[in-house]
Enzyme design. Sequence first.
Site, short mmCIF file in Angstrom:
data_model
loop_
_atom_site.label_atom_id
_atom_site.label_comp_id
_atom_site.label_asym_id
_atom_site.label_seq_id
_atom_site.Cartn_x
_atom_site.Cartn_y
_atom_site.Cartn_z
N ASP A 63 0.76 -1.25 0.03
CA ASP A 63 -0.08 0.06 0.01
C ASP A 63 0.93 1.30 -0.04
O ASP A 63 1.63 1.46 0.89
CB ASP A 63 -0.86 0.00 1.28
CG ASP A 63 -2.09 1.04 0.99
OD1 ASP A 63 -1.88 2.28 0.86
OD2 ASP A 63 -3.17 0.55 1.56
N SER A 113 -6.81 4.53 -1.84
CA SER A 113 -6.72 3.05 -1.67
C SER A 113 -7.98 2.21 -2.17
O SER A 113 -8.08 1.29 -2.68
CB SER A 113 -6.32 2.44 -0.51
OG SER A 113 -5.06 3.00 -0.16
N THR A 176 -8.09 -1.48 1.47
CA THR A 176 -7.49 -2.57 0.39
C THR A 176 -7.90 -3.97 0.59
O THR A 176 -8.12 -4.77 -0.33
CB THR A 176 -5.85 -2.27 0.57
OG1 THR A 176 -5.47 -1.03 0.22
CG2 THR A 176 -5.34 -3.19 -0.68
N GLU A 290 -4.63 -6.28 16.62
CA GLU A 290 -4.64 -4.98 17.28
C GLU A 290 -6.31 -4.56 17.22
O GLU A 290 -7.10 -5.01 16.27
CB GLU A 290 -4.10 -4.12 16.55
CG GLU A 290 -2.37 -4.48 16.69
CD GLU A 290 -1.95 -4.02 18.08
OE1 GLU A 290 -2.68 -3.05 18.71
OE2 GLU A 290 -1.04 -4.66 18.59
N GLU A 333 -1.59 -7.67 1.97
CA GLU A 333 -1.07 -6.50 1.97
C GLU A 333 -0.16 -5.89 2.97
O GLU A 333 -0.46 -6.43 4.06
CB GLU A 333 -2.78 -5.59 2.18
CG GLU A 333 -2.25 -4.02 2.01
CD GLU A 333 -3.21 -2.96 2.65
OE1 GLU A 333 -3.27 -2.06 2.41
OE2 GLU A 333 -4.03 -3.71 3.65
N HIS A 342 2.27 8.70 5.00
CA HIS A 342 1.34 9.79 5.52
C HIS A 342 1.93 10.56 6.79
O HIS A 342 1.64 11.67 6.79
CB HIS A 342 0.05 9.24 5.83
CG HIS A 342 -0.99 8.70 4.37
ND1 HIS A 342 -1.19 9.94 3.59
CD2 HIS A 342 -1.66 7.67 4.28
CE1 HIS A 342 -1.89 9.22 2.83
NE2 HIS A 342 -2.19 8.08 3.09
N HIS A 460 -1.12 11.03 -1.17
CA HIS A 460 -0.52 10.08 -2.28
C HIS A 460 0.10 10.52 -3.39
O HIS A 460 -0.24 11.82 -3.71
CB HIS A 460 -2.00 9.23 -2.72
CG HIS A 460 -2.50 8.35 -1.70
ND1 HIS A 460 -3.64 7.65 -1.87
CD2 HIS A 460 -2.05 8.11 -0.36
CE1 HIS A 460 -4.24 7.00 -0.57
NE2 HIS A 460 -3.11 7.16 0.15
#
Length: 502
Positions: A63, A113, A176, A290, A333, A342, A460
Amino acid sequence: MPSAFIRRVLMLAALGTAPGAVLGAPAATTDEYRAQGEAQATARRAPPKHGAKAKNLIIFIGDGMGVSTITAGRIWQGQAAGQDGESTQTAMDSLDYAALVKTYGADAQVSDSAPTATAFMTGVKANEGAISVGPESKVRDCASSKGHELRSILALAQDAGLATGVISTARITHATPAASYAHTPGRDWESDKELPAEAAAQGCKDIARQFIEGEVGPKLQVAIGGGRSMFMPANAADPEYPTKTGSRKDGRDLVGEWAAAHPGGTYAWNAAQFAAWNAEGKGPLFALFEPSHMQYEADRAGDPAGEPALADMVEKAIRHLSRTKKGYVLYVEGGRIDHAHHAGNAYRALVDTVALDNAVARALSRVDLDDTLIVSTADHSHTLTINGYPSRGNPILDTVKEGGKPVLDANGKQYTTLSYANGSGAVKAGGKDRPDPATEDTDDHDYRQQSLVPLIAETHGGEDVAVRASGPGADQFRGTIEQHTIFYLMRNALLGSKGRKR
Protein backbone atom coordinates in the site's frame (compact mmCIF):
# COMPACT_ATOMS: atom_id res chain seq x y z
CA MET A 1 39.83 -17.56 -18.00
CA PRO A 2 37.00 -15.30 -16.79
CA SER A 3 37.45 -13.41 -13.54
CA ALA A 4 35.77 -14.57 -10.32
CA PHE A 5 33.28 -11.73 -10.65
CA ILE A 6 32.31 -12.72 -14.20
CA ARG A 7 31.90 -16.34 -13.12
CA ARG A 8 29.56 -15.17 -10.35
CA VAL A 9 27.54 -13.08 -12.82
CA LEU A 10 27.16 -16.02 -15.19
CA MET A 11 26.09 -18.25 -12.31
CA LEU A 12 23.49 -15.71 -11.20
CA ALA A 13 22.11 -15.43 -14.72
CA ALA A 14 21.64 -19.19 -14.83
CA LEU A 15 20.36 -19.71 -11.29
CA GLY A 16 18.74 -16.38 -10.40
CA THR A 17 20.10 -14.00 -7.80
CA ALA A 18 19.14 -14.83 -4.25
CA PRO A 19 16.54 -12.27 -3.10
CA GLY A 20 17.94 -9.60 -0.82
CA ALA A 21 21.54 -10.55 -1.48
CA VAL A 22 24.61 -9.60 -3.47
CA LEU A 23 27.12 -12.40 -4.04
CA GLY A 24 30.56 -10.99 -3.44
CA ALA A 25 31.47 -7.46 -4.42
CA PRO A 26 29.21 -5.59 -6.87
CA ALA A 27 30.38 -4.71 -10.37
CA ALA A 28 33.10 -2.09 -10.29
CA THR A 29 35.14 -2.27 -13.50
CA THR A 30 34.34 -1.88 -17.18
CA ASP A 31 34.67 -5.62 -17.78
CA GLU A 32 32.50 -6.48 -14.79
CA TYR A 33 29.68 -4.12 -15.81
CA ARG A 34 29.83 -5.51 -19.35
CA ALA A 35 29.68 -9.07 -18.06
CA GLN A 36 26.74 -8.22 -15.84
CA GLY A 37 24.83 -6.60 -18.69
CA GLU A 38 25.58 -9.42 -21.10
CA ALA A 39 24.46 -12.01 -18.55
CA GLN A 40 21.15 -10.28 -17.92
CA ALA A 41 20.58 -9.82 -21.65
CA THR A 42 21.36 -13.49 -22.30
CA ALA A 43 18.98 -14.62 -19.56
CA ARG A 44 16.19 -12.64 -21.22
CA ARG A 45 16.61 -14.36 -24.59
CA ALA A 46 14.99 -17.45 -23.11
CA PRO A 47 11.99 -16.30 -21.04
CA PRO A 48 11.02 -18.51 -18.09
CA LYS A 49 8.63 -21.29 -19.09
CA HIS A 50 5.87 -22.19 -16.67
CA GLY A 51 2.61 -24.09 -16.87
CA ALA A 52 -0.12 -22.86 -19.18
CA LYS A 53 -2.59 -22.28 -16.34
CA ALA A 54 -2.20 -21.16 -12.76
CA LYS A 55 -3.58 -23.44 -10.08
CA ASN A 56 -2.78 -20.90 -7.36
CA LEU A 57 -2.55 -17.12 -7.22
CA ILE A 58 -0.79 -14.99 -4.60
CA ILE A 59 -1.31 -11.22 -4.81
CA PHE A 60 1.07 -8.96 -2.87
CA ILE A 61 0.06 -5.32 -2.44
CA GLY A 62 2.43 -2.75 -1.00
CA ASP A 63 0.00 0.00 0.00
CA GLY A 64 1.62 3.23 -1.19
CA MET A 65 4.68 1.37 -2.51
CA GLY A 66 5.56 3.62 -5.42
CA VAL A 67 8.73 3.20 -7.47
CA SER A 68 10.69 5.60 -5.25
CA THR A 69 9.71 3.48 -2.24
CA ILE A 70 10.82 0.31 -4.04
CA THR A 71 14.20 1.88 -4.83
CA ALA A 72 14.77 3.38 -1.39
CA GLY A 73 13.60 0.16 0.26
CA ARG A 74 16.02 -1.88 -1.83
CA ILE A 75 18.93 0.38 -0.88
CA TRP A 76 17.96 0.35 2.80
CA GLN A 77 17.58 -3.45 2.76
CA GLY A 78 21.04 -3.93 1.34
CA GLN A 79 22.70 -1.35 3.58
CA ALA A 80 21.03 -2.76 6.70
CA ALA A 81 22.53 -6.15 5.79
CA GLY A 82 26.00 -4.62 5.36
CA GLN A 83 25.88 -4.97 1.58
CA ASP A 84 25.97 -2.62 -1.36
CA GLY A 85 22.43 -1.26 -1.25
CA GLU A 86 22.17 -0.01 -4.81
CA SER A 87 22.87 -3.39 -6.41
CA THR A 88 20.93 -5.49 -3.90
CA GLN A 89 18.52 -7.96 -5.47
CA THR A 90 15.22 -8.14 -3.60
CA ALA A 91 12.64 -10.89 -3.85
CA MET A 92 10.34 -8.56 -5.78
CA ASP A 93 13.22 -7.73 -8.11
CA SER A 94 13.55 -11.44 -8.91
CA LEU A 95 10.04 -11.68 -10.39
CA ASP A 96 10.30 -12.30 -14.14
CA TYR A 97 7.94 -9.80 -15.79
CA ALA A 98 6.97 -6.20 -15.14
CA ALA A 99 4.67 -3.44 -16.35
CA LEU A 100 3.81 0.13 -15.48
CA VAL A 101 0.32 0.66 -14.09
CA LYS A 102 -1.92 3.73 -14.42
CA THR A 103 -3.51 4.42 -11.03
CA TYR A 104 -6.03 7.19 -11.73
CA GLY A 105 -9.58 6.57 -10.53
CA ALA A 106 -13.00 7.00 -12.13
CA ASP A 107 -13.21 10.53 -10.71
CA ALA A 108 -9.65 11.24 -9.51
CA GLN A 109 -6.30 12.10 -11.01
CA VAL A 110 -4.62 10.95 -7.79
CA SER A 111 -6.56 8.14 -6.12
CA ASP A 112 -6.99 6.72 -2.67
CA SER A 113 -6.78 3.03 -1.77
CA ALA A 114 -10.50 2.28 -2.11
CA PRO A 115 -10.85 2.79 -5.89
CA THR A 116 -7.36 1.52 -6.69
CA ALA A 117 -7.91 -1.72 -4.77
CA THR A 118 -11.32 -2.01 -6.40
CA ALA A 119 -9.66 -1.74 -9.81
CA PHE A 120 -7.26 -4.67 -9.48
CA MET A 121 -9.66 -6.74 -7.35
CA THR A 122 -12.77 -6.40 -9.55
CA GLY A 123 -11.67 -5.12 -12.97
CA VAL A 124 -13.57 -1.79 -12.76
CA LYS A 125 -12.41 1.69 -11.79
CA ALA A 126 -14.40 3.26 -8.94
CA ASN A 127 -14.90 6.70 -7.43
CA GLU A 128 -12.93 8.07 -4.50
CA GLY A 129 -13.97 6.50 -1.22
CA ALA A 130 -15.92 3.65 -2.84
CA ILE A 131 -15.08 -0.03 -2.38
CA SER A 132 -16.08 -2.65 -4.97
CA VAL A 133 -19.03 -0.72 -6.38
CA GLY A 134 -19.07 0.67 -9.90
CA PRO A 135 -18.52 4.31 -10.89
CA GLU A 136 -22.31 4.73 -11.16
CA SER A 137 -22.32 4.78 -7.35
CA LYS A 138 -21.98 8.17 -5.66
CA VAL A 139 -19.63 8.41 -2.69
CA ARG A 140 -21.36 7.87 0.67
CA ASP A 141 -24.69 7.46 -1.11
CA CYS A 142 -26.05 4.04 -0.22
CA ALA A 143 -29.05 4.11 -2.56
CA SER A 144 -26.89 4.86 -5.61
CA SER A 145 -24.66 1.85 -4.93
CA LYS A 146 -27.45 -0.71 -5.07
CA GLY A 147 -27.20 -2.90 -8.15
CA HIS A 148 -23.63 -1.80 -8.84
CA GLU A 149 -21.80 -4.23 -6.56
CA LEU A 150 -18.66 -5.72 -8.16
CA ARG A 151 -17.47 -9.27 -7.54
CA SER A 152 -13.79 -9.73 -6.72
CA ILE A 153 -11.23 -12.25 -7.93
CA LEU A 154 -11.70 -14.02 -4.58
CA ALA A 155 -15.44 -14.37 -5.21
CA LEU A 156 -14.76 -15.94 -8.61
CA ALA A 157 -12.17 -18.25 -7.08
CA GLN A 158 -14.65 -19.42 -4.46
CA ASP A 159 -17.19 -20.09 -7.23
CA ALA A 160 -14.60 -22.40 -8.80
CA GLY A 161 -14.00 -24.27 -5.54
CA LEU A 162 -10.65 -22.69 -4.74
CA ALA A 163 -9.54 -21.90 -1.20
CA THR A 164 -9.10 -18.21 -0.36
CA GLY A 165 -7.29 -16.09 2.19
CA VAL A 166 -6.72 -12.42 3.05
CA ILE A 167 -3.83 -11.00 5.07
CA SER A 168 -3.20 -7.34 5.91
CA THR A 169 -1.06 -5.48 8.41
CA ALA A 170 -3.79 -2.82 8.40
CA ARG A 171 -7.29 -3.31 9.75
CA ILE A 172 -8.92 -6.21 7.91
CA THR A 173 -11.83 -3.80 7.30
CA HIS A 174 -9.56 -1.15 5.75
CA ALA A 175 -10.01 -0.24 2.11
CA THR A 176 -7.45 -2.49 0.44
CA PRO A 177 -8.36 -5.82 2.10
CA ALA A 178 -12.07 -4.90 2.16
CA ALA A 179 -12.13 -4.67 -1.64
CA SER A 180 -11.90 -8.46 -1.74
CA TYR A 181 -15.11 -9.13 0.19
CA ALA A 182 -17.17 -5.94 0.79
CA HIS A 183 -19.24 -3.50 -1.27
CA THR A 184 -19.77 0.04 0.00
CA PRO A 185 -19.86 3.63 -1.25
CA GLY A 186 -18.24 4.70 2.04
CA ARG A 187 -14.80 3.30 2.82
CA ASP A 188 -15.01 4.67 6.37
CA TRP A 189 -18.09 2.58 7.20
CA GLU A 190 -15.94 -0.08 8.85
CA SER A 191 -18.31 -0.62 11.80
CA ASP A 192 -21.88 0.43 12.44
CA LYS A 193 -20.53 3.30 14.53
CA GLU A 194 -19.48 5.02 11.29
CA LEU A 195 -22.49 3.91 9.22
CA PRO A 196 -24.99 6.78 8.78
CA ALA A 197 -28.56 6.02 9.86
CA GLU A 198 -29.83 6.87 6.37
CA ALA A 199 -27.43 4.39 4.78
CA ALA A 200 -28.46 1.69 7.24
CA ALA A 201 -32.14 2.36 6.49
CA GLN A 202 -31.39 2.00 2.75
CA GLY A 203 -29.88 -1.43 3.32
CA CYS A 204 -26.14 -0.76 3.47
CA LYS A 205 -24.12 -2.78 5.97
CA ASP A 206 -20.86 -1.83 7.62
CA ILE A 207 -17.71 -3.57 6.35
CA ALA A 208 -17.14 -5.75 9.43
CA ARG A 209 -20.70 -7.04 9.21
CA GLN A 210 -20.19 -7.79 5.51
CA PHE A 211 -17.15 -9.85 6.47
CA ILE A 212 -19.40 -12.01 8.65
CA GLU A 213 -22.56 -12.03 6.54
CA GLY A 214 -21.42 -11.39 2.96
CA GLU A 215 -20.69 -13.67 0.04
CA VAL A 216 -16.91 -13.93 0.38
CA GLY A 217 -15.99 -13.32 4.03
CA PRO A 218 -17.62 -16.39 5.61
CA LYS A 219 -15.86 -18.68 3.11
CA LEU A 220 -12.33 -17.36 3.75
CA GLN A 221 -10.10 -20.11 5.11
CA VAL A 222 -7.56 -17.56 6.33
CA ALA A 223 -8.22 -13.97 7.43
CA ILE A 224 -5.45 -12.17 9.30
CA GLY A 225 -4.96 -8.52 10.19
CA GLY A 226 -5.84 -5.82 12.66
CA GLY A 227 -9.16 -4.14 13.41
CA ARG A 228 -10.52 -6.06 16.43
CA SER A 229 -12.59 -3.12 17.60
CA MET A 230 -14.76 -3.20 14.46
CA PHE A 231 -15.98 -6.67 15.43
CA MET A 232 -16.51 -6.04 19.15
CA PRO A 233 -19.43 -4.36 20.98
CA ALA A 234 -18.77 -0.97 22.51
CA ASN A 235 -19.19 -2.32 26.06
CA ALA A 236 -16.58 -5.08 25.62
CA ALA A 237 -13.01 -4.54 26.85
CA ASP A 238 -10.21 -5.35 24.46
CA PRO A 239 -8.32 -8.50 25.52
CA GLU A 240 -4.90 -6.90 25.02
CA TYR A 241 -5.60 -3.32 26.13
CA PRO A 242 -8.20 -3.40 28.96
CA THR A 243 -8.79 0.35 28.82
CA LYS A 244 -9.93 0.10 25.18
CA THR A 245 -13.28 -1.20 24.04
CA GLY A 246 -15.01 -2.29 20.86
CA SER A 247 -16.72 0.18 18.56
CA ARG A 248 -19.99 -1.52 17.64
CA LYS A 249 -23.17 0.27 18.69
CA ASP A 250 -25.44 -2.65 17.80
CA GLY A 251 -24.03 -4.76 20.64
CA ARG A 252 -23.08 -7.62 18.33
CA ASP A 253 -20.01 -9.72 19.01
CA LEU A 254 -18.99 -10.52 15.45
CA VAL A 255 -15.97 -12.52 16.56
CA GLY A 256 -18.28 -14.75 18.56
CA GLU A 257 -20.62 -15.03 15.60
CA TRP A 258 -17.71 -16.08 13.38
CA ALA A 259 -16.67 -18.72 15.92
CA ALA A 260 -20.21 -20.06 16.11
CA ALA A 261 -20.42 -20.31 12.32
CA HIS A 262 -17.00 -22.04 12.13
CA PRO A 263 -17.01 -24.62 14.95
CA GLY A 264 -13.75 -26.16 13.77
CA GLY A 265 -12.05 -22.81 13.32
CA THR A 266 -9.49 -20.89 15.36
CA TYR A 267 -9.71 -17.28 16.46
CA ALA A 268 -6.39 -15.71 17.49
CA TRP A 269 -5.51 -12.28 18.84
CA ASN A 270 -1.91 -12.85 19.96
CA ALA A 271 1.29 -14.46 18.74
CA ALA A 272 1.00 -17.54 20.94
CA GLN A 273 -2.47 -18.38 19.68
CA PHE A 274 -1.33 -17.88 16.10
CA ALA A 275 1.68 -20.15 16.64
CA ALA A 276 -0.58 -22.84 18.13
CA TRP A 277 -2.88 -22.91 15.11
CA ASN A 278 -2.37 -26.08 13.09
CA ALA A 279 -2.02 -24.85 9.51
CA GLU A 280 -2.30 -28.40 8.20
CA GLY A 281 -5.62 -28.90 9.97
CA LYS A 282 -9.08 -28.47 8.47
CA GLY A 283 -10.27 -25.51 10.51
CA PRO A 284 -10.03 -21.92 9.19
CA LEU A 285 -8.19 -19.11 10.96
CA PHE A 286 -9.50 -15.66 11.87
CA ALA A 287 -6.81 -13.54 13.54
CA LEU A 288 -7.08 -9.92 14.68
CA PHE A 289 -3.91 -8.77 16.41
CA GLU A 290 -4.80 -5.16 17.23
CA PRO A 291 -7.89 -3.02 17.92
CA SER A 292 -6.82 -0.92 14.93
CA HIS A 293 -3.89 -1.47 12.56
CA MET A 294 -1.15 -3.94 13.36
CA GLN A 295 2.17 -2.60 14.62
CA TYR A 296 4.72 -1.19 12.23
CA GLU A 297 7.38 -3.79 11.57
CA ALA A 298 9.91 -1.52 13.30
CA ASP A 299 7.79 -1.57 16.47
CA ARG A 300 6.49 -5.15 16.35
CA ALA A 301 8.93 -6.51 18.93
CA GLY A 302 7.42 -4.23 21.56
CA ASP A 303 3.84 -5.40 21.10
CA PRO A 304 2.40 -6.53 24.47
CA ALA A 305 0.85 -9.78 23.24
CA GLY A 306 3.15 -10.31 20.29
CA GLU A 307 2.46 -10.24 16.58
CA PRO A 308 3.83 -12.58 13.91
CA ALA A 309 5.94 -11.27 11.05
CA LEU A 310 4.17 -10.84 7.73
CA ALA A 311 6.38 -13.56 6.23
CA ASP A 312 5.28 -16.00 8.94
CA MET A 313 1.62 -15.19 8.34
CA VAL A 314 2.08 -15.81 4.62
CA GLU A 315 3.88 -19.11 5.16
CA LYS A 316 1.20 -20.53 7.44
CA ALA A 317 -1.53 -19.32 5.10
CA ILE A 318 0.11 -21.07 2.15
CA ARG A 319 0.50 -24.27 4.15
CA HIS A 320 -3.19 -24.20 5.03
CA LEU A 321 -4.58 -23.16 1.66
CA SER A 322 -2.41 -25.69 -0.18
CA ARG A 323 -4.53 -28.45 1.34
CA THR A 324 -7.24 -27.68 -1.23
CA LYS A 325 -6.57 -29.80 -4.32
CA LYS A 326 -8.23 -27.34 -6.71
CA GLY A 327 -5.91 -24.52 -5.70
CA TYR A 328 -6.13 -21.22 -3.85
CA VAL A 329 -5.96 -17.43 -3.99
CA LEU A 330 -4.10 -15.54 -1.27
CA TYR A 331 -4.33 -11.75 -1.07
CA VAL A 332 -1.60 -10.07 1.02
CA GLU A 333 -1.27 -6.38 1.88
CA GLY A 334 1.66 -4.61 3.47
CA GLY A 335 -0.68 -1.89 4.65
CA ARG A 336 1.50 0.20 6.89
CA ILE A 337 3.92 1.39 4.23
CA ASP A 338 1.19 3.85 3.37
CA HIS A 339 0.64 4.97 6.96
CA ALA A 340 4.31 5.69 7.54
CA HIS A 341 4.45 7.80 4.38
CA HIS A 342 1.37 9.74 5.46
CA ALA A 343 3.26 10.50 8.67
CA GLY A 344 6.28 11.67 6.67
CA ASN A 345 8.34 8.92 8.31
CA ALA A 346 10.47 7.25 5.64
CA TYR A 347 12.21 4.90 8.09
CA ARG A 348 9.10 2.96 9.01
CA ALA A 349 7.89 2.96 5.41
CA LEU A 350 11.14 1.36 4.25
CA VAL A 351 11.19 -1.20 7.07
CA ASP A 352 7.64 -2.25 6.20
CA THR A 353 8.58 -2.42 2.51
CA VAL A 354 11.35 -4.85 3.40
CA ALA A 355 8.90 -6.86 5.54
CA LEU A 356 6.67 -7.23 2.48
CA ASP A 357 9.66 -8.26 0.39
CA ASN A 358 10.54 -10.88 3.00
CA ALA A 359 6.99 -12.21 2.66
CA VAL A 360 7.42 -12.46 -1.12
CA ALA A 361 10.70 -14.31 -0.58
CA ARG A 362 9.00 -16.70 1.82
CA ALA A 363 6.24 -17.38 -0.68
CA LEU A 364 8.75 -18.03 -3.45
CA SER A 365 10.45 -20.58 -1.21
CA ARG A 366 7.15 -22.41 -0.60
CA VAL A 367 5.51 -22.59 -4.04
CA ASP A 368 6.16 -24.06 -7.47
CA LEU A 369 6.09 -21.35 -10.14
CA ASP A 370 4.97 -23.96 -12.65
CA ASP A 371 1.51 -23.81 -11.09
CA THR A 372 1.50 -20.64 -8.96
CA LEU A 373 1.23 -17.08 -10.27
CA ILE A 374 2.76 -14.48 -7.95
CA VAL A 375 1.86 -10.84 -8.57
CA SER A 376 3.39 -7.91 -6.68
CA THR A 377 2.17 -4.34 -7.10
CA ALA A 378 0.94 -1.21 -5.33
CA ASP A 379 -2.40 0.52 -5.19
CA HIS A 380 -0.83 3.97 -5.54
CA SER A 381 2.34 5.91 -4.86
CA HIS A 382 3.35 8.70 -2.43
CA THR A 383 5.25 11.96 -2.73
CA LEU A 384 8.57 10.48 -1.55
CA THR A 385 11.54 11.61 -3.63
CA ILE A 386 15.15 10.42 -3.87
CA ASN A 387 17.16 13.53 -4.69
CA GLY A 388 20.50 15.26 -4.83
CA TYR A 389 23.72 13.63 -5.99
CA PRO A 390 24.75 11.38 -3.09
CA SER A 391 27.72 9.12 -3.72
CA ARG A 392 27.29 5.39 -4.14
CA GLY A 393 26.88 3.85 -0.70
CA ASN A 394 25.71 7.03 1.01
CA PRO A 395 23.27 5.91 3.78
CA ILE A 396 19.79 6.29 2.29
CA LEU A 397 18.40 8.03 5.41
CA ASP A 398 21.38 10.39 5.70
CA THR A 399 22.03 13.84 4.32
CA VAL A 400 23.44 14.06 0.80
CA LYS A 401 27.20 13.67 0.63
CA GLU A 402 29.53 13.42 -2.34
CA GLY A 403 32.84 11.73 -1.64
CA GLY A 404 32.05 11.95 2.05
CA LYS A 405 31.65 15.73 1.91
CA PRO A 406 28.27 17.34 2.70
CA VAL A 407 26.40 18.91 -0.19
CA LEU A 408 24.90 22.26 0.76
CA ASP A 409 21.88 24.14 -0.53
CA ALA A 410 21.95 27.77 -1.71
CA ASN A 411 21.84 28.88 1.93
CA GLY A 412 24.70 26.69 3.10
CA LYS A 413 22.59 23.98 4.73
CA GLN A 414 22.47 20.24 4.20
CA TYR A 415 19.45 18.24 3.04
CA THR A 416 18.46 14.57 3.13
CA THR A 417 18.43 12.20 0.17
CA LEU A 418 14.80 11.35 0.95
CA SER A 419 12.15 14.05 1.21
CA TYR A 420 8.44 14.56 0.60
CA ALA A 421 6.65 17.03 -1.61
CA ASN A 422 4.15 17.69 1.19
CA GLY A 423 3.29 16.59 4.69
CA SER A 424 3.88 17.14 8.37
CA GLY A 425 7.63 17.50 7.92
CA ALA A 426 7.20 20.87 6.23
CA VAL A 427 8.96 23.75 7.92
CA LYS A 428 7.02 26.92 8.61
CA ALA A 429 9.81 29.05 7.22
CA GLY A 430 11.91 28.19 4.20
CA GLY A 431 15.11 29.58 2.81
CA LYS A 432 17.66 30.61 5.40
CA ASP A 433 15.30 29.65 8.23
CA ARG A 434 15.01 26.02 7.15
CA PRO A 435 16.34 23.75 9.91
CA ASP A 436 19.57 22.02 8.96
CA PRO A 437 19.08 18.22 9.11
CA ALA A 438 22.80 17.92 9.81
CA THR A 439 21.96 19.04 13.35
CA GLU A 440 19.36 16.26 13.71
CA ASP A 441 19.49 12.47 13.90
CA THR A 442 18.06 11.48 10.53
CA ASP A 443 18.42 7.79 11.48
CA ASP A 444 16.05 8.21 14.40
CA HIS A 445 13.02 5.96 13.94
CA ASP A 446 10.67 8.89 14.53
CA TYR A 447 12.46 11.35 12.24
CA ARG A 448 10.18 13.02 9.73
CA GLN A 449 11.82 14.00 6.47
CA GLN A 450 11.40 17.62 5.49
CA SER A 451 8.71 18.44 2.98
CA LEU A 452 7.74 21.42 0.87
CA VAL A 453 4.00 21.99 1.39
CA PRO A 454 2.75 21.90 5.01
CA LEU A 455 -0.10 19.42 5.47
CA ILE A 456 -1.33 17.51 8.51
CA ALA A 457 -0.70 14.29 6.57
CA GLU A 458 1.36 13.66 3.44
CA THR A 459 -0.69 12.72 0.37
CA HIS A 460 -0.64 10.00 -2.23
CA GLY A 461 1.27 10.38 -5.48
CA GLY A 462 -0.39 9.93 -8.86
CA GLU A 463 2.42 8.53 -10.99
CA ASP A 464 2.37 5.03 -12.44
CA VAL A 465 3.32 2.17 -10.14
CA ALA A 466 5.01 -1.12 -11.02
CA VAL A 467 3.45 -4.57 -11.24
CA ARG A 468 5.76 -7.57 -11.33
CA ALA A 469 4.92 -11.23 -11.75
CA SER A 470 6.25 -14.77 -12.07
CA GLY A 471 4.49 -18.03 -12.88
CA PRO A 472 1.78 -19.07 -15.36
CA GLY A 473 0.40 -15.99 -17.13
CA ALA A 474 3.14 -13.71 -15.85
CA ASP A 475 4.33 -12.96 -19.39
CA GLN A 476 1.14 -10.95 -19.93
CA PHE A 477 2.29 -8.34 -17.41
CA ARG A 478 4.21 -6.07 -19.77
CA GLY A 479 4.12 -2.58 -21.22
CA THR A 480 1.90 0.08 -19.67
CA ILE A 481 -1.52 -1.10 -18.52
CA GLU A 482 -4.62 0.20 -16.82
CA GLN A 483 -4.85 -0.79 -13.18
CA HIS A 484 -8.12 -2.64 -13.66
CA THR A 485 -6.48 -4.76 -16.39
CA ILE A 486 -4.53 -6.54 -13.62
CA PHE A 487 -7.79 -8.24 -12.61
CA TYR A 488 -8.34 -9.68 -16.09
CA LEU A 489 -4.74 -10.90 -16.39
CA MET A 490 -5.03 -12.71 -13.05
CA ARG A 491 -8.49 -14.06 -13.86
CA ASN A 492 -7.42 -15.40 -17.24
CA ALA A 493 -4.35 -17.12 -15.80
CA LEU A 494 -6.28 -18.67 -12.94
CA LEU A 495 -9.74 -19.39 -14.28
CA GLY A 496 -9.56 -19.03 -18.06
CA SER A 497 -12.96 -18.97 -19.77
CA LYS A 498 -14.71 -20.03 -16.54
CA GLY A 499 -13.85 -16.69 -14.96
CA ARG A 500 -15.77 -14.78 -17.62
CA LYS A 501 -19.07 -16.12 -16.34
CA ARG A 502 -19.84 -13.64 -13.57
